[in-house]
Design a protein around this motif. Structure first.
Motif, PDB file in Angstrom:
ATOM      1  N   UNK A  57       0.558  -1.367  -0.085  1.00  0.00           N
ATOM      2  CA  UNK A  57      -0.600   0.063  -0.292  1.00  0.00           C
ATOM      3  C   UNK A  57       1.102   1.338   0.135  1.00  0.00           C
ATOM      4  N   UNK A  58       1.909   0.984   0.619  1.00  0.00           N
ATOM      5  CA  UNK A  58       2.703   2.348   1.102  1.00  0.00           C
ATOM      6  C   UNK A  58       3.304   2.522  -0.166  1.00  0.00           C
ATOM      7  N   UNK A  59       3.683   1.773  -1.160  1.00  0.00           N
ATOM      8  CA  UNK A  59       4.371   1.346  -2.510  1.00  0.00           C
ATOM      9  C   UNK A  59       3.837   2.190  -3.230  1.00  0.00           C
ATOM     10  N   UNK A  60       2.707   1.296  -3.413  1.00  0.00           N
ATOM     11  CA  UNK A  60       1.620   1.818  -4.419  1.00  0.00           C
ATOM     12  C   UNK A  60       1.317   3.438  -4.441  1.00  0.00           C
ATOM     13  N   UNK A  61       1.132   3.887  -3.208  1.00  0.00           N
ATOM     14  CA  UNK A  61       1.166   5.514  -2.854  1.00  0.00           C
ATOM     15  C   UNK A  61       2.421   6.100  -3.872  1.00  0.00           C
ATOM     16  N   UNK A  62       3.401   5.534  -3.241  1.00  0.00           N
ATOM     17  CA  UNK A  62       4.738   6.045  -3.472  1.00  0.00           C
ATOM     18  C   UNK A  62       4.880   6.586  -5.097  1.00  0.00           C
TER      19      UNK A  62
END
Length: 116
Positions: free
Chosen positions: A51-56
């Motif tokens: 999730x964090x990677x997708x947002x980044x």
């Protein structure tokens, strides 16, 4: 990996043109990293990492797609066609796979010639 890092360095650069190779290499490496993080997240029973990677990478992904559309002579607003289920995604894939304009267009010079 250089293509991936080049897109990240141009984090929110929506102007200009992007080669097919730049777009597809970024997409491939992003997919591999996302799959690895999803696998690790599944093992740890959490979706936080992916999730964090997708947002980044949301902004760089949109930026490189808009630059890819510019390379084919289209406006970046064509990204909104993705809101149409199935047909929109297929259309964007076709646009991204299409060879860019050989001559300079409204969005800049041919990136193949600019790097040569």
């Amino acid at each position: 990996m250089d293509w991936y890092l080049a897109v990240l360095k141009n984090y929110a650069g929506f102007s200009g043109r992007a080669r097919r190779k730049e777009f597809w290499m970024f997409t491939l490496i992003s997919f591999v990293i996302s799959a690895l993080l999803t696998g690790i997240g599944t093992a740890l029973d959490t979706n936080l990492l992916s999730g964090i990677y997708s947002l980044a990478i949301l902004i760089p992904s949109l930026a490189v797609l808009v630059r890819r559309l510019h390379d084919t002579g289209r406006s970046g607003w064509w990204v909104l066609i993705a809101l149409i289920p199935i047909i929109g995604a297929i259309t964007l894939i076709v646009f991204a796979a299409t060879e860019g304009d050989q001559a300079p267009n409204a969005h800049g010079v041919n990136p193949k010639l600019a790097t040569a």
